[in-house]
Write an enzyme that holds these catalytic residues in place. Sequence first.
Site: not given
Ligand code: PEP
Ligand code: MG
Length: 373
Positions: A330, A125, A282-283, A18, A161, A259, A293
Amino acid sequence: PKDKILAFVTRQGSSNSHTAILARIMGIPSLVKTQINLDDAVDGHQMIVDGFDGRYYIDPDEEVVRLMQEKKHTADEHQRQLEAYRGKESVTRGGQKVKLFANIGNPSDVEHVLKGDAEGVGLLRSEFLYLGRDSYPTEDELYNAYRKVVEGLQGRRVVIRTLDIGADKQADYFQLDKEENPALGLRGIRICIRRPEVFRTQMRAIYRASALGPVSVMFPMIASVWEVRKVKEMCQAIRDEMAKEGIPMGEVEHGIMIETPAAALVSEQLAAEVDFFSVGTNDLTQYTLAVDRQNPSLDGFYDPYHPALLRLLRLVAENAHKAGIWCGICGELGGDLTMTETFLDMGYDELSVSPTRVLELRKKVCESEVSPK
Ligand code: PEP
Ligand code: MG
């Protein structure tokens, strides 16, 4: 104080942590996972951070300074050319439209959304409003933060979110037990289901803000249909209670993040429950490939282009459209220009990216030949 930070360099972290994501949102050049020696004398010295090549220079010589200035000039020039796309519709040559939204973490990021010419916010977020403090934010504090976003966006939509605390985003006052595997632990919607009073405070603030402009809400870390049904029930009870109190509220779309591989695989059933999907790549990458990650030494294994991911992404879009709901992306992959054609071809309706990526992405969309199926 963002206005005092030109760039930063860390030894730890990964490009999907993040820290890196927030730096991209704010347009701050940053390098993670470097060998920088903390004993290096940097205080009071000149330093150049090259985010394109992932290099930094302490006390650069004249030749390096000249080369870096040239590089910056070229980048600024490119940015100026992208200005031609400001205010333009995001539509391919073949006539396919896509919404280009932005991801933000704080109300102060709205300025980046407007500067980047995003059509709305596809991911706020909201957990960042819970971090860096000693106690839970009150309903009024949250409402005021959302109000700033909604008003700042001047009619553009914001997708809020609900808090995704847990894993790499911890706040001590939540007093969560120490976990062996926090990424697989009590996080996201699981906390909201376990702590209904925390959820209720946030939802009340969101619903109040919805009276001021277009607001959608989405729930993170969904894996099962029962979780969505449970959360919808909780939301309905909160809306009923607010209606009785005579609190004004707008229409709010309710969606979920896709996710987890489980959510992608049962997206047909999930689509019947919600107004939209937004894929968190991402997740989804982390959980599909079983690759942390956050772990910088696994960067080579963290492969968002893996065919397994692409199959899930296609499936999610198909199931969304079969049910007549919209779907977006996203996660960071949404802003990857090498994937734009693929996502358009899959029929994604929205891409939500760092505000600084929007004009570049619009250029890519406008130059594409993809046409609606
Ligand atoms: C993701 O997981 O792709 C996402 C957009 O949420 P975050 O990166 O905040 O986990
Ligand atoms: Mg996520």
